[in-house]
Design an enzyme around this catalytic site. Structure first.
Site, PDB file in Angstrom:
ATOM      1  N   ASP A  58      -3.399   5.751   6.103  1.00 20.26           N
ATOM      2  CA  ASP A  58      -2.190   4.814   5.331  1.00 20.26           C
ATOM      3  C   ASP A  58      -0.775   4.156   5.993  1.00 20.26           C
ATOM      4  O   ASP A  58      -0.499   3.320   6.184  1.00 20.26           O
ATOM      5  CB  ASP A  58      -2.300   5.150   3.812  1.00 20.26           C
ATOM      6  CG  ASP A  58      -3.172   5.398   2.803  1.00 20.26           C
ATOM      7  OD1 ASP A  58      -4.758   4.835   3.151  1.00 20.26           O
ATOM      8  OD2 ASP A  58      -3.498   6.206   2.067  1.00 20.26           O
ATOM      9  N   ASP A  76       1.069  -0.836   2.725  1.00 17.23           N
ATOM     10  CA  ASP A  76      -0.462  -1.440   2.902  1.00 17.23           C
ATOM     11  C   ASP A  76      -0.616  -0.195   1.659  1.00 17.23           C
ATOM     12  O   ASP A  76      -0.684   0.186   0.807  1.00 17.23           O
ATOM     13  CB  ASP A  76      -0.783   0.381   3.661  1.00 17.23           C
ATOM     14  CG  ASP A  76      -2.423   0.525   3.466  1.00 17.23           C
ATOM     15  OD1 ASP A  76      -3.217  -0.513   4.352  1.00 17.23           O
ATOM     16  OD2 ASP A  76      -2.647   1.198   3.544  1.00 17.23           O
ATOM     17  N   GLU A 123      -1.237  -7.037   2.730  1.00 19.94           N
ATOM     18  CA  GLU A 123      -3.102  -7.496   3.517  1.00 19.94           C
ATOM     19  C   GLU A 123      -3.651  -8.703   2.041  1.00 19.94           C
ATOM     20  O   GLU A 123      -3.228  -9.004   1.030  1.00 19.94           O
ATOM     21  CB  GLU A 123      -3.243  -5.677   3.755  1.00 19.94           C
ATOM     22  CG  GLU A 123      -3.126  -4.875   3.369  1.00 19.94           C
ATOM     23  CD  GLU A 123      -3.722  -3.774   3.512  1.00 19.94           C
ATOM     24  OE1 GLU A 123      -4.835  -3.447   4.159  1.00 19.94           O
ATOM     25  OE2 GLU A 123      -3.802  -3.043   2.553  1.00 19.94           O
TER      26      GLU A 123
END
Ligand SMILES: [Zn+2]
Length: 499
Positions: free
Chosen positions: A406, A233, A321
């Site tokens: 997170d 992340d 991502e």
């Protein structure tokens, strides 16, 4: 002495016309070295002259293109010069004696670089206009002035060498330049014959001189990473939060160099504005500001290179991502937030990772952009409550326990898409207590505003693969029902029913 090693004939592949094909087993790599400005004033001014020649050719070409466009408006039969390197160079060579009688002082590569840069700029503009190019809109090229031009001349032929003393590089026309750092990492490869230099770019930044070599390098066999799978992340609080399949969570700190130097920059900026342009004090303040800039760039580069090298060497599968950084920089609230986005330089991580994993024959997995990794509760499936926008601690809607944003996102990404829902969490809003879907959610995922509304939600991809189960919205974690359909809100892909 011969440091330009050549690829053996057997390894050469036929390239499509005008394109260079990288032979099998070789990879493209760049090697950049900072070099000293030559002490000889004539050589130094010759280097500046190359940069000027490049800029002159760029501006000349742009002038031609603009004149052609204007002429075409009045006379549709007007013969315009084509927007490609070949046609423009041909025109330049025909006209250079008349418009630039000093042309012989510079390398022909200087003019070629300017024209090539112009062609790229024009292509980007035209592709962007026709919707063929991703990203933000690209404007029509502008004339370059001396103060703002990112000068750089690319040499593709002639004497391009990294000398065996590992301190000297040789470029055509310019001659030898002394490197500020040891060139061993390239020279060694060249000596062994496992690298080949294709071009060298001489450029100037912050008043300093750099040479970067575009090379192809033999891809030596690397050991396969030992660990399985990891979710990464990316963010601004920490550069990356990493959750791997062994259950480890690792936080990589964000150097945020701009934030660290902002106070200093303001002070130096004030100094600069108080001093007379052209004075010694002015140039000293300017150099100070440039030093701060340079440090920021270097720190960012170091952080992302260390992270991506480590990830590529350690994990076989990396899930990251698909961030919409352009949107994050544009629309997301406070100016300080947007500045942090730029400061973190998240955009460089995915290409670097792709490149480095490619050396081992692996590729990063990119999670769906609409997968709200930080707002789905890992292991629970609820939509987490945000007490405050972009809050670090989120609250589970079921048990009320605090959840680290997170870490939760990293875990969700690690298990994507087997475990995670592929629908947007906005769809679960009607039956999970949480903040109203007013479109102000988001955070580091930067889901565009539309993701919260079911009506503009993109069709879920990757459904019905690898254990995706659809359920009735009413019994979120109850009996799964296959193929539940209908519009927007009633179709829910609850992660809680899987696993
Ligand atoms: Zn929960």
């Amino acid at each position: 002495m011969a440091t330009l090693a050549f690829v053996p004939e057997a390894r050469k592949k036929r390239a499509p016309k005008g394109k260079f094909a990288i032979p099998d087993g070789w990879v493209a790599r760049g090697f950049s070295f900072e070099v000293e400005w030559p002490e000889d004033k004539e050589v130094a001014s010759s280097i500046r002259s190359q940069f000027g020649g490049r800029r002159y050719a760029f501006n000349w070409g742009l002038g031609q293109v603009k004149a052609d466009l204007d002429a075409h408006k009045t006379d549709p039969a007007h013969q315009s010069v084509k927007w490609n390197l070949y046609a423009m160079r041909k025109r330049w060579n025909a006209e250079k004696a008349a418009i630039a009688p000093w042309w012989a002082e510079n390398s022909k590569e200087a003019y070629a670089t300017g024209i090539a840069d112009l062609c790229v700029a024009l292509k980007n503009w035209s592709d962007s206009r026709q919707g063929k190019r991703k990203g933000g809109r690209v404007g029509f090229p502008k004339f370059r002035c001396r103060h703002k031009d990112q000068a750089g001349v690319r040499f593709t032929t002639g004497a391009i060498r990294v000398e065996p003393d590992r301190r000297t590089v040789t470029l055509p026309v310019v001659g030898t330049l002394r490197s500020k750092e040891n060139t061993r990492r390239l020279e060694r490869l060249l000596g062994k014959g496992s690298a080949r230099v294709l071009n060298a770019t001489l450029s100037q930044r912050w008043g300093r001189l750099f040479v970067s070599f575009g090379c192809i390098v033999e891809n030596h066999p690397r050991s396969m990473p030992t660990r399985e799978r990891v979710g990464v992340d990316l963010g601004m609080r920490s550069l990356a939060t990493i959750a791997d399949s062994d259950g480890n969570i690792i936080e990589v700190p964000n150097p945020a160099p701009l934030r660290a130097t902002l106070t200093k920059r303001r002070r130096v900026g004030r100094q600069l504005s108080r001093r007379l342009p052209g004075s010694l004090g002015h140039s000293a303040a300017k150099a100070k500001l440039a030093r701060l800039d340079r440090r920021c760039v270097n720190l960012r580069q170091q952080a992302s290179h260390q992270l991506t090298t480590w990830l590529a060497a350690t994990y076989r599968e990396v899930v990251i991502e698909d961030l919409d950084l352009a949107a994050m920089k544009k629309g997301m609230g406070r100016r300080a937030f947007r500045r942090s986005v730029s400061d973190t330089a998240l955009g460089r991580i995915r290409p670097q990772l792709t490149h480095k994993m490619g050396w081992r024959g692996t590729q990063p997995t990119v999670a769906n952009r609409w997968f709200a990794s930080s707002l789905i509760h890992h292991g629970c499936g609820c939509r987490l409550i945000e007490p405050k926008r972009l809050a670090k601690q989120l609250i589970c809607a079921v048990t009320g326990e605090p959840v680290d944003r997170d870490r939760n996102a990293a875990q969700n990404l690690r298990d994507w898409p087997d475990y995670a829902s592929c629908g947007s969490v906005g769809a679960t809003a009607p039956f999970v207590p949480g903040p109203s879907s007013d479109g102000t959610g988001g955070g580091s995922d930067a889901e565009p505003l539309g993701t919260w509304r079911a009506d503009v939600r993109p069709p879920p991809r990757r459904c019905a693969v690898r254990g995706e189960v659809r359920t009735e919205p009413g019994n979120g974690r109850g009996t799964p029902r296959r193929g539940a359909t209908s519009s927007g809100l009633t179709r829910v892909h609850s992660m809680a029913t899987v696993v």
